[in-house]
Design a protein around this motif. Structure first.
Motif, PDB file in Angstrom:
ATOM      1  N   GLN A  74       0.911  -1.156   0.032  1.00  0.00           N
ATOM      2  CA  GLN A  74       0.052   0.009   0.058  1.00  0.00           C
ATOM      3  C   GLN A  74       0.906   1.317   0.059  1.00  0.00           C
ATOM      4  OE1 GLN A  74      -3.626   0.136   2.512  1.00  0.00           O
ATOM      5  NE2 GLN A  74      -3.336  -2.221   2.960  1.00  0.00           N
ATOM      6  N   GLU A  77       1.980   1.701  -3.428  1.00  0.00           N
ATOM      7  CA  GLU A  77       1.001   2.294  -4.497  1.00  0.00           C
ATOM      8  C   GLU A  77       0.658   3.806  -3.930  1.00  0.00           C
ATOM      9  OE1 GLU A  77      -2.314  -0.261  -3.154  1.00  0.00           O
ATOM     10  OE2 GLU A  77      -1.839  -1.745  -4.434  1.00  0.00           O
ATOM     11  N   LEU A  78       0.995   4.109  -2.787  1.00  0.00           N
ATOM     12  CA  LEU A  78       0.700   5.818  -2.363  1.00  0.00           C
ATOM     13  C   LEU A  78       1.912   6.448  -3.156  1.00  0.00           C
ATOM     14  CD1 LEU A  78      -0.359   7.983  -0.984  1.00  0.00           C
ATOM     15  CD2 LEU A  78       0.810   7.392   1.116  1.00  0.00           C
ATOM     16  N   LYS A  80       3.476   5.672  -6.074  1.00  0.00           N
ATOM     17  CA  LYS A  80       3.049   5.900  -7.236  1.00  0.00           C
ATOM     18  C   LYS A  80       2.014   7.006  -7.549  1.00  0.00           C
ATOM     19  CE  LYS A  80       3.760   0.934  -8.723  1.00  0.00           C
ATOM     20  NZ  LYS A  80       3.247  -0.285  -9.234  1.00  0.00           N
ATOM     21  N   TYR A  81       0.918   7.056  -6.522  1.00  0.00           N
ATOM     22  CA  TYR A  81       0.085   8.225  -6.578  1.00  0.00           C
ATOM     23  C   TYR A  81       0.709   9.678  -6.592  1.00  0.00           C
ATOM     24  CZ  TYR A  81      -3.540  11.463  -4.799  1.00  0.00           C
ATOM     25  OH  TYR A  81      -4.316  12.622  -4.632  1.00  0.00           O
ATOM     26  N   LEU A  82       1.822   9.616  -5.682  1.00  0.00           N
ATOM     27  CA  LEU A  82       2.375  11.047  -5.475  1.00  0.00           C
ATOM     28  C   LEU A  82       3.227  11.291  -6.386  1.00  0.00           C
ATOM     29  CD1 LEU A  82       3.369  10.685  -1.576  1.00  0.00           C
ATOM     30  CD2 LEU A  82       1.448  12.082  -2.554  1.00  0.00           C
ATOM     31  N   ASP A  83       3.534  10.627  -7.663  1.00  0.00           N
ATOM     32  CA  ASP A  83       4.348  10.786  -8.703  1.00  0.00           C
ATOM     33  C   ASP A  83       3.963  11.671  -9.591  1.00  0.00           C
ATOM     34  OD1 ASP A  83       6.892  10.001  -9.758  1.00  0.00           O
ATOM     35  OD2 ASP A  83       5.603   8.983 -11.430  1.00  0.00           O
ATOM     36  N   VAL A 189      -5.186  11.551   1.353  1.00  0.00           N
ATOM     37  CA  VAL A 189      -4.144  10.799   0.466  1.00  0.00           C
ATOM     38  C   VAL A 189      -4.917   9.069   0.481  1.00  0.00           C
ATOM     39  CG1 VAL A 189      -2.287  12.356   0.207  1.00  0.00           C
ATOM     40  CG2 VAL A 189      -2.150  10.376   1.800  1.00  0.00           C
ATOM     41  N   ARG A 194     -10.063  10.710  -2.942  1.00  0.00           N
ATOM     42  CA  ARG A 194      -8.786  11.801  -3.005  1.00  0.00           C
ATOM     43  C   ARG A 194      -8.677  12.052  -4.560  1.00  0.00           C
ATOM     44  NH1 ARG A 194      -4.027   7.377  -2.894  1.00  0.00           N
ATOM     45  NH2 ARG A 194      -4.273   6.340  -5.043  1.00  0.00           N
ATOM     46  N   THR A 195      -8.210  13.336  -4.663  1.00  0.00           N
ATOM     47  CA  THR A 195      -8.072  13.894  -6.267  1.00  0.00           C
ATOM     48  C   THR A 195      -6.485  14.479  -6.120  1.00  0.00           C
ATOM     49  OG1 THR A 195      -8.775  15.953  -6.131  1.00  0.00           O
ATOM     50  CG2 THR A 195     -10.366  14.281  -6.693  1.00  0.00           C
ATOM     51  N   LYS A 196      -5.772  14.431  -6.837  1.00  0.00           N
ATOM     52  CA  LYS A 196      -4.557  15.321  -6.981  1.00  0.00           C
ATOM     53  C   LYS A 196      -4.631  16.657  -6.559  1.00  0.00           C
ATOM     54  CE  LYS A 196      -2.632  11.329  -9.915  1.00  0.00           C
ATOM     55  NZ  LYS A 196      -1.841  11.129 -11.265  1.00  0.00           N
ATOM     56  N   THR A 199      -4.979  17.114  -3.166  1.00  0.00           N
ATOM     57  CA  THR A 199      -3.628  16.706  -2.381  1.00  0.00           C
ATOM     58  C   THR A 199      -2.973  18.257  -2.530  1.00  0.00           C
ATOM     59  OG1 THR A 199      -3.846  14.642  -2.950  1.00  0.00           O
ATOM     60  CG2 THR A 199      -1.717  15.391  -2.196  1.00  0.00           C
TER      61      THR A 199
END
Length: 219
Positions: A74, A77-78, A80-83, A189, A194-196, A199
């Motif tokens: 997890q 995966e987080l 990757k989301y923050l990328d 997050v 959540r959406t970018k 964030t």
């Protein structure tokens, strides 16, 4: 103008950021992640729920979906989301590795005092539940309550480590010495909603704009 320079400074000092430190750059004492501790007879929620998630659900209406995936998965995966901001993702990954390397689990039955930097609390735990410490920093070591950690779900564990990393960002970049802003970010997050853009909104009030690139477009 400060925001344009903060991430280059963080990247330049990335090796030092792998160790817990005060806002002045020297190692010292800091609080750690807090949680809501509930007997299983009181709530259907995890026996130990990260305070970040408890507040996010109660105050923001967030949905925190519990996953059976290992917390390491997890956290990956987080990352990757923050990328959406590659520098932020790199900071998160590098600092996470340093924090995890600094962990020392306490003997079973030994608890931690509440963090001193917990900040303002607007709500109380449910009846029959209490606030407690999951982890606590002291001179470069993150002490973790074994009893609390073993009572957490994989998602709660992932949130705990994310809290430690993102709170360090606030401390090092902006000298923030209470965990309130980091708790809001961690809840967001991990939220199903959540959406970018949301964030980034949580970071921008501090003047934070990340690296000069966002979605591949220069600011």
């Amino acid at each position: 103008m400060r925001a344009h320079f903060i991430f280059p400074l963080l990247v330049a000092g990335i090796s030092t950021l792998s160790q817990p430190s005060r806002a002045d750059g020297t190692e010292g004492i800091s609080g750690g992640g807090a949680g809501v501790f509930c007997p299983t007879t009181v709530t259907t929620q995890p026996a130990v729920q990260l305070l970040d998630f408890f507040e996010g659900k109660a105050l923001k209406g967030y949905t925190i979906n519990e996953s059976a995936s290992p917390y390491e998965t997890q956290l990956a995966e987080l990352t990757k989301y923050l990328d959406f901001d590659p520098v932020l993702a790199m900071y998160f990954k590098t600092t996470l590795a340093g924090i995890r390397a600094s962990v020392r689990f306490l003997p079973a039955g030994v608890s931690l005092n509440m963090p001193s930097d917990i900040g303002t609390l607007l709500i109380n735990p449910p009846a029959g539940c209490t606030l407690g410490a999951i982890g606590y920093y002291d001179e470069g070591t993150l002490y973790v309550s074994t009893d609390a950690f073993q009572s957490m779900s994989e998602t709660q564990k992932a949130g705990f480590f994310a809290h430690e990393v993102l709170y360090k960002l606030y401390r090092m970049a902006w000298s923030i010495q209470n965990a309130g802003p980091a708790r809001k970010l961690v809840a967001q997050v991990f939220a199903a909603e959540r959406t970018k853009d949301q964030t980034m909104t949580l970071l921008k009030p501090l003047g934070f704009r990340g690296s000069p690139y966002h979605n591949g477009v220069k600011w």
